[in-house]
Design a protein around this motif. Structure first.
Motif, mmCIF file in Angstrom:
data_model
loop_
_atom_site.group_PDB
_atom_site.id
_atom_site.type_symbol
_atom_site.label_atom_id
_atom_site.label_comp_id
_atom_site.label_asym_id
_atom_site.label_seq_id
_atom_site.Cartn_x
_atom_site.Cartn_y
_atom_site.Cartn_z
ATOM 1 N N HIS A 113 0.824 -1.215 0.000
ATOM 2 C CA HIS A 113 0.000 0.000 0.000
ATOM 3 C C HIS A 113 0.859 1.266 0.000
ATOM 4 O O HIS A 113 0.621 2.201 0.759
ATOM 5 C CB HIS A 113 -0.954 -0.010 1.199
ATOM 6 C CG HIS A 113 -1.941 -1.134 1.167
ATOM 7 N ND1 HIS A 113 -3.134 -1.071 0.472
ATOM 8 C CD2 HIS A 113 -1.897 -2.360 1.720
ATOM 9 C CE1 HIS A 113 -3.788 -2.212 0.612
ATOM 10 N NE2 HIS A 113 -3.057 -3.018 1.362
ATOM 11 N N LYS A 146 2.201 4.544 -2.076
ATOM 12 C CA LYS A 146 1.787 5.427 -3.166
ATOM 13 C C LYS A 146 2.654 6.679 -3.150
ATOM 14 O O LYS A 146 3.487 6.871 -2.256
ATOM 15 C CB LYS A 146 0.311 5.791 -3.022
ATOM 16 C CG LYS A 146 -0.018 6.613 -1.792
ATOM 17 C CD LYS A 146 -1.495 6.976 -1.754
ATOM 18 C CE LYS A 146 -1.805 7.910 -0.579
ATOM 19 N NZ LYS A 146 -3.227 8.307 -0.566
ATOM 20 N N THR A 188 4.511 7.175 0.458
ATOM 21 C CA THR A 188 3.536 7.247 1.537
ATOM 22 C C THR A 188 2.885 5.890 1.707
ATOM 23 O O THR A 188 2.459 5.273 0.726
ATOM 24 C CB THR A 188 2.448 8.294 1.228
ATOM 25 O OG1 THR A 188 3.057 9.579 1.086
ATOM 26 C CG2 THR A 188 1.420 8.353 2.363
ATOM 27 N N SER A 202 -0.241 4.028 2.983
ATOM 28 C CA SER A 202 -1.629 4.400 3.259
ATOM 29 C C SER A 202 -2.484 3.150 3.373
ATOM 30 O O SER A 202 -2.570 2.352 2.434
ATOM 31 C CB SER A 202 -2.162 5.306 2.141
ATOM 32 O OG SER A 202 -3.475 5.738 2.418
ATOM 33 N N TYR A 203 -3.119 2.980 4.554
ATOM 34 C CA TYR A 203 -3.899 1.763 4.790
ATOM 35 C C TYR A 203 -5.084 2.073 5.690
ATOM 36 O O TYR A 203 -4.922 2.512 6.835
ATOM 37 C CB TYR A 203 -3.012 0.702 5.443
ATOM 38 C CG TYR A 203 -3.684 -0.631 5.682
ATOM 39 C CD1 TYR A 203 -3.826 -1.565 4.656
ATOM 40 C CD2 TYR A 203 -4.173 -0.954 6.949
ATOM 41 C CE1 TYR A 203 -4.440 -2.787 4.877
ATOM 42 C CE2 TYR A 203 -4.789 -2.180 7.182
ATOM 43 C CZ TYR A 203 -4.921 -3.090 6.141
ATOM 44 O OH TYR A 203 -5.533 -4.292 6.365
ATOM 45 N N LYS A 240 -5.215 5.346 7.488
ATOM 46 C CA LYS A 240 -3.990 5.709 8.202
ATOM 47 C C LYS A 240 -2.867 5.875 7.190
ATOM 48 O O LYS A 240 -2.687 5.033 6.297
ATOM 49 C CB LYS A 240 -3.615 4.646 9.230
ATOM 50 C CG LYS A 240 -4.637 4.465 10.346
ATOM 51 C CD LYS A 240 -4.191 3.379 11.314
ATOM 52 C CE LYS A 240 -5.148 3.258 12.490
ATOM 53 N NZ LYS A 240 -6.477 2.780 12.068
ATOM 54 N N SER A 241 -2.099 6.955 7.317
ATOM 55 C CA SER A 241 -1.008 7.217 6.374
ATOM 56 C C SER A 241 0.230 7.699 7.119
ATOM 57 O O SER A 241 0.123 8.398 8.136
ATOM 58 C CB SER A 241 -1.418 8.278 5.351
ATOM 59 O OG SER A 241 -2.459 7.818 4.521
ATOM 60 N N LYS A 242 1.380 7.308 6.606
ATOM 61 C CA LYS A 242 2.654 7.787 7.138
ATOM 62 C C LYS A 242 3.674 7.844 6.007
ATOM 63 O O LYS A 242 3.664 6.994 5.103
ATOM 64 C CB LYS A 242 3.173 6.870 8.246
ATOM 65 C CG LYS A 242 2.710 7.245 9.641
ATOM 66 C CD LYS A 242 3.527 6.504 10.699
ATOM 67 C CE LYS A 242 3.112 6.937 12.094
ATOM 68 N NZ LYS A 242 3.905 6.244 13.133
ATOM 69 N N THR A 245 1.587 -4.390 4.197
ATOM 70 C CA THR A 245 1.047 -3.482 5.202
ATOM 71 C C THR A 245 -0.309 -4.017 5.656
ATOM 72 O O THR A 245 -1.152 -4.365 4.831
ATOM 73 C CB THR A 245 0.877 -2.063 4.646
ATOM 74 O OG1 THR A 245 2.165 -1.528 4.320
ATOM 75 C CG2 THR A 245 0.219 -1.145 5.674
ATOM 76 N N LEU A 257 2.087 2.196 11.507
ATOM 77 C CA LEU A 257 1.031 3.161 11.234
ATOM 78 C C LEU A 257 0.184 3.398 12.475
ATOM 79 O O LEU A 257 -0.303 4.507 12.701
ATOM 80 C CB LEU A 257 0.141 2.685 10.074
ATOM 81 C CG LEU A 257 0.660 3.040 8.673
ATOM 82 C CD1 LEU A 257 1.854 2.174 8.312
ATOM 83 C CD2 LEU A 257 -0.439 2.877 7.638
#
Length: 560
Positions: A112, A114, A135, A137-138, A141-143, A183, A253
């Motif tokens: 995941h 991007k 990034t 992103s799941y 939630k993103s980090k 992830t 995350l």
């Protein structure tokens, strides 16, 4: 056709370096600066170069070293395609299209990731470093994620075209071939590992323990009562599992709730071990308590792989501790009796010699052990069975059985049955014999205590697991002589300089293991002092007394 192609190429060089409203790759560093990163650039160059023909009319395949242009062409095609999500095009310029397609597809779908940006650095020959920003992103939630990697461009031996030499590590340096990035909710809850005094163990405090913490989590995450969080992880494939590598967390995350796992590590010895290996590249060390088998410290200069627990290296002359116990038991050697140490000895078609081709005339076995005379051991090979050393290692020292239950993944040593010259080489820790500092620290611990106690990092009381046992012990006479040999070596032999200032009930053995293609041998040292036993290795360092010896001795000086 040739003229039209040249016109097309001239026109192409004037097109802007923008694709779909965005720069394909952030260009940086010498060698890539000034190149416009267009998809298909590599193919265009290859079509031009393949028009030449050999004398028999067949297309001429380009050979020889890669040019700077070929390296940058393959690099920009691969990185541009990867960044833009054109997996098929990126994989097509690698040496393993299938594996590259699978991993690059999973980079988006399973990991995941991007908004990927790839920034090439300055090439060194055919190797090109690059920086990755993305990034994760799941489920809302993103980090951000950033890391450095590298690729190497090679020439396809069939087509002559440049291509990226494919390995999973190209995508992320922590990946081994067959591993994947995923992830999601972690399969294993996090753990809070603590030392024997209750202090928390972290990689900030003890940089060497990253792989140990991974192993503890894999083994005890579910048992310790924690709750899983959402993470980006390296999930190990079949080959990595064979090497006993644990899954690795790259990014959290959302944090889980850790359970607590108590280890046997001594905070004072662990800190000292970390400081020691920091002084020498490619060094590793382990400290044990012989009376219990508790692991008190483990440290590696290289943080990427736990050589101390999972290394598989020829132990050189430190293996002579095991071999000596065998020879004494069989009546082929005795500490204070005369023993041959010729300059050369031939067995199985191989001519063996000593370091600097020395010999000892009229010397005892103790003198040969202390000076690490190879031929003193090789000369006994004709009187041994092919499996003699294997049985001794397994039955007395608990090695080479693949049954240790330490609490984290380990390699338990290997002493396979050999014949002829290879069997003789095994007697001096070469041939197919493989060990690591954990194994060799256990050998010294067995000599000090008189019995094999399997090393462990987590008490078996925590999970009720069964520790490995040896099927027999050495006789009191053999043990007494073996201790005498090691004590003499610590005081007067090859270990004496390193062991200066280490007092009390002590014993030691040095080792140097030759490695093909390596200028300097791996230096080994194993020793004990009272209720401490330790062993270390410095890869490509030279003689064990000069390299691993000071590391081990410094830790033994801390007392038992």
């Amino acid at each position: 056709m040739g003229k039209r192609r040249r016109v097309a190429e001239r026109r192409r060089t004037h097109r802007p370096a923008v694709i779909g409203g965005m720069v394909a790759v952030v260009v940086g560093g010498a060698g890539l600066a000034g190149y416009v990163l267009y998809g298909g650039g590599a193919a265009a160059e290859d079509r031009t170069s393949s028009t030449a023909a050999s004398g028999d009319g067949k297309p001429k395949v380009r050979t020889g070293p890669l040019s700077a242009t070929e390296v940058t062409t393959a690099t920009r095609t691969f990185l541009t395609s990867w960044q833009q999500g054109r997996v098929a095009q990126a994989a097509a310029v690698t040496s393993d299209t299938e594996a590259a397609t699978k991993l690059l597809t999973g980079y988006t779908k399973d990991a995941h990731l991007k908004d990927v940006t790839l920034t090439p650095g300055t090439p060194t020959g055919a190797k090109v470093p690059f920086a990755v920003k993305a990034t994760v992103s799941y489920k809302g939630k993103s980090k951000p994620l950033s890391y450095d990697s590298s690729l190497t461009v090679v020439r396809n031996t069939t087509t002559g075209k440049p291509q990226v030499d494919w390995h999973a590590a190209v995508v992320h340096p922590d990946l081994k071939d067959g591993d994947t990035l995923v992830t999601g909710e972690s399969g294993n809850p996090p753990v809070k590992a603590v030392d024997r005094d209750g202090g928390e163990i972290t990689t900030a405090k003890y940089p060497s323990l990253g792989s140990v913490l991974d192993g503890l989590r894999e083994k005890y995450g579910k048992k310790a009562g924690g709750k899983a969080g959402v993470e980006l992880q390296v999930v190990r494939g079949e080959e990595s599992k064979k090497d006993k590598l644990s899954d690795k967390t790259l990014l959290e995350l959302s944090k889980g709730t850790p359970g607590t796992v108590k280890t046997t590590l001594s905070p004072a010895l662990q800190a000292a071990a970390e400081a020691q290996v920091a002084k020498r590249a490619q060094s590793s060390v382990v400290v044990l308590r012989p009376s219990t088998g508790e692991i008190l410290a483990v440290a590696n200069a290289n943080k990427g792989f736990n050589v101390a627990f999972q290394g598989s290296l020829a132990p050189g002359s430190t293996m002579k501790v095991v071999t000596s116990s065998l020879l004494i038991e069989k009546g082929l050697a005795s500490a204070d009796k005369p023993h041959p140490c010729p300059k050369y000895f031939t067995y199985g078609g191989w001519k063996f010699q000593n370091d600097d081709k020395f010999s000892i005339k009229g010397g005892t076995f103790k003198a040969s052990f202390a000076r690490s005379c190879n031929t003193a051991f090789i000369s006994q090979a004709p009187k041994l069975e092919n499996d003699s050393l294997t049985k001794q290692a397994q039955q007395v020292f608990g090695l080479s059985m693949n049954d240790w239950a330490v609490g984290v993944p380990t390699f338990d040593g290997s002493v396979p049955v050999q014949s002829q010259a290879q069997m003789a080489a095994s007697l001096i820790g070469q041939g197919a014999v493989r060990m690591n500092p954990l194994n060799m620290a256990s050998v010294s611990a067995t000599v000090e205590s008189g019995v094999f106690r399997q090393p462990y990092l987590v008490s078996p009381d925590v999970d009720g697991r069964t520790l490995a046992k040896a099927s027999r012990t050495m006789s009191s006479g053999t043990l007494s002589q073996l201790r005498e040999l090691m004590a003499y070596t610590a005081a007067y032999g090859t270990a004496a300089e390193a062991m200066q200032g280490v007092y009390g009930n002590v014993g030691a053995k040095t080792g140097s293991a030759e490695v093909d293609g390596q200028k300097k041998p791996n230096g080994w040292f194993t020793a004990y002092r009272g209720d401490l036993a330790a062993a270390g290795v410095v890869q490509a360092g030279g003689h064990g007394g000069d390299t691993a010896g000071p590391i081990v001795a410094a830790l033994l000086k801390m007392g038992s």
